[in-house]
Design a protein around this motif. Structure first.
Motif, PDB file in Angstrom:
ATOM      1  N   GLN A 149       0.836  -1.203   0.000  1.00 39.85           N
ATOM      2  CA  GLN A 149       0.000   0.000   0.000  1.00 39.85           C
ATOM      3  C   GLN A 149       0.874   1.257   0.000  1.00 39.85           C
ATOM      4  O   GLN A 149       0.611   2.212  -0.737  1.00 39.85           O
ATOM      5  CB  GLN A 149      -0.940   0.000   1.212  1.00 39.85           C
ATOM      6  N   TYR A 202      -1.419   3.419  -2.624  1.00 40.22           N
ATOM      7  CA  TYR A 202      -2.847   3.122  -2.723  1.00 40.22           C
ATOM      8  C   TYR A 202      -3.578   3.786  -1.569  1.00 40.22           C
ATOM      9  O   TYR A 202      -3.057   3.832  -0.451  1.00 40.22           O
ATOM     10  CB  TYR A 202      -3.091   1.607  -2.667  1.00 40.22           C
ATOM     11  N   GLU A 261      -7.151  -1.905  -2.393  1.00 44.02           N
ATOM     12  CA  GLU A 261      -6.466  -1.693  -3.670  1.00 44.02           C
ATOM     13  C   GLU A 261      -5.130  -2.435  -3.677  1.00 44.02           C
ATOM     14  O   GLU A 261      -4.748  -3.041  -4.683  1.00 44.02           O
ATOM     15  CB  GLU A 261      -6.210  -0.203  -3.905  1.00 44.02           C
TER      16      GLU A 261
END
Length: 139
Positions: free
Chosen positions: A13, A18, A23
């Motif tokens: 991440q 993200y 995601e």
């Protein structure tokens, strides 16, 4: 020893920038599913052993690739599997996931993984070898 799920996804991440963990999770599942189709035997098993169980199972039960994809085509295939992705965003996704995977694996295992892959993957893993080049075309 396997990297913990939270640590693995947090690092993806962060590197992928993200907004949500979901995601990062989607990118990780797609990229590792495609990567698993390119690796065989002991190398794939050892890499899986260094990943959180969820992602290890994805690597071991991959999306099937009919042929080994070049690094550029691997990025294109990733884009095709992620809704709304472009080659540029897919290259970002691949880089985020594979660089964290490389950190979890360690240099010696990454070297053996790269021996099973077509040229150019070293850059996707964030481990450029001397004289290697890979670029995503902007067409």
């Amino acid at each position: 020893m396997a990297m913990h799920w939270d640590v693995f996804l947090d690092q993806i991440q962060e590197r992928g920038e993200y907004e949500t963990r979901a995601e990062a999770d989607r990118a990780a599942r797609t990229v590792l599913g495609l990567l698993g189709a390119h690796l065989v035997g002991e190398v794939r098993a050892e890499l899986a052993a260094r990943l959180p169980e969820t992602f290890a199972l994805i690597l071991l039960n991959p999306l099937q690739a009919a042929e080994p994809l070049s690094a550029e085509r691997f990025v294109r295939a990733t884009a095709a599997w992620i809704d709304g992705a472009t080659e540029q965003t897919a290259a970002w996704d691949v880089g985020a996931v594979l660089s964290v995977t490389a950190d979890a694996a360690g240099d010696e295992l990454v070297r053996r993984v790269l021996l099973q892959l077509p040229p150019g993957y070293d850059l996707l893993f964030g481990r450029p070898q001397s004289g290697a080049s890979f670029a995503v075309s902007a067409d």
